[in-house]
Design an enzyme around this catalytic site. Structure first.
Site, short mmCIF file in Angstrom:
data_model
loop_
_atom_site.label_atom_id
_atom_site.label_comp_id
_atom_site.label_asym_id
_atom_site.label_seq_id
_atom_site.Cartn_x
_atom_site.Cartn_y
_atom_site.Cartn_z
N ARG A 230 1.62 7.36 20.42
CA ARG A 230 0.54 7.72 19.51
C ARG A 230 -0.68 8.26 20.25
O ARG A 230 -1.67 8.62 19.63
CB ARG A 230 0.12 6.49 18.73
CG ARG A 230 0.59 6.49 17.28
CD ARG A 230 -0.04 5.26 16.67
NE ARG A 230 -0.07 5.18 15.25
CZ ARG A 230 0.89 4.67 14.50
NH1 ARG A 230 2.05 4.35 15.01
NH2 ARG A 230 0.69 4.52 13.21
N ARG B 245 2.01 2.60 -1.61
CA ARG B 245 2.77 1.63 -0.82
C ARG B 245 2.00 0.31 -0.72
O ARG B 245 2.59 -0.76 -0.79
CB ARG B 245 3.04 2.19 0.59
CG ARG B 245 3.83 1.25 1.48
CD ARG B 245 4.21 1.89 2.80
NE ARG B 245 3.12 1.83 3.76
CZ ARG B 245 3.15 2.40 4.96
NH1 ARG B 245 4.21 3.11 5.33
NH2 ARG B 245 2.14 2.30 5.78
N ARG C 124 0.89 -4.96 2.95
CA ARG C 124 0.25 -4.64 4.22
C ARG C 124 -1.26 -4.57 4.05
O ARG C 124 -1.75 -3.83 3.20
CB ARG C 124 0.78 -3.30 4.76
CG ARG C 124 2.02 -3.49 5.62
CD ARG C 124 2.56 -2.19 6.12
NE ARG C 124 1.60 -1.40 6.89
CZ ARG C 124 1.93 -0.35 7.62
NH1 ARG C 124 3.20 0.02 7.69
NH2 ARG C 124 1.01 0.33 8.27
N ARG D 162 -7.16 5.35 9.27
CA ARG D 162 -5.91 5.58 10.03
C ARG D 162 -5.63 7.07 10.16
O ARG D 162 -5.15 7.53 11.21
CB ARG D 162 -4.74 4.86 9.36
CG ARG D 162 -4.73 3.37 9.73
CD ARG D 162 -3.93 2.55 8.75
NE ARG D 162 -2.56 2.97 8.64
CZ ARG D 162 -1.78 2.71 7.58
NH1 ARG D 162 -2.26 2.05 6.55
NH2 ARG D 162 -0.54 3.11 7.57
#
Ligand code: ADP
Length: 193
Positions: free
Chosen positions: A89, A128, A134, A145
């Site tokens: 990443r 989601r 989460r 993010r």
């Protein structure tokens, strides 16, 4: 060995497509997100440290993630190959991965980059969040993010492009359609097991 990096922004479908790829090509799946969530769940020292970053939508420090990957590769020395999901990443992680694999006489063969439009990404991640449980799938953290992705992770695509390993794949299609596009690329290197 055949080693694949599945690359793309948060919400681009890397986790789902990794599962499909693993079931057809029998590669060993390494997801740093899953590994980190497992450490958090078990409240290990690494997990406690990582959670501070994850809950803010920030990347966990490179050395933490690289150490985790190294032990995971060692544990699966006889794998047919690896699929790296959510890793590397940062450019530092990409360079570290190349060194680790070189040390093991292998390398990254292919990097498939899932391209998904930004509004779709945000919608997918927030919906989601309604079911995943989460803590980082809230609108505020999702936006952070994606920012983190643009500043630190997107340059990794260039790194692999310069090494002639990058292939873009349109990830706006259905799961099955996208999987077909990914398979078309993988089949150039490796046939289903
Ligand atoms: P997504 O791709 O959907 O954002 P992941 O499950 O891959 O989610 O990662 C969730 C979080 O875990 C990231 O926001 C980050 O904090 C941390 N993380 C995962 N992989 C890495 C990595 N390779 N380097 C640094 N942090 C990571």
């Amino acid at each position: 060995m055949f080693n694949l990096v599945l690359f793309g922004p948060p919400g681009s479908g890397k986790g789902t497509q990794s599962e499909n790829i693993v079931s057809i090509y029998k590669l060993e799946h390494i997801s740093t997100g899953d590994l980190l969530r497992n450490e958090v769940k078990n409240q290990t020292p690494l997990g406690v440290e990582a959670k501070k970053y994850m809950d803010q939508g920030l990347l966990v420090p490179d050395e933490v993630v690289i150490g985790m990957i190294s032990s995971k590769i060692d544990e699966n020395a006889d794998a047919r190959g690896f699929i790296f999901d959510g890793f590397p990443r940062t450019e530092a992680q990409a360079e570290a991965l190349d060194k680790l694999l070189e040390f093991k006489n292998t390398k990254i063969n292919l990097v498939l980059s899932l391209i998904v439009s930004e509004p779709d990404l945000i919608n997918r991640l927030i919906s989601r969040g309604e079911t995943s449980g989460r803590s980082d799938d809230t609108e505020e953290v999702v936006i952070k993010r994606i920012k983190e992705y643009h500043s630190k992770t997107a340059p990794v695509a260039n790194y692999y492009k310069e090494h002639g390993k990058l292939e873009d794949v349109n990830g706006n299609h259905s799961i099955n359609e996208t999987f077909k596009l990914l398979s078309n690329q993988i089949n150039k290197y490796l046939l289903p097991a």
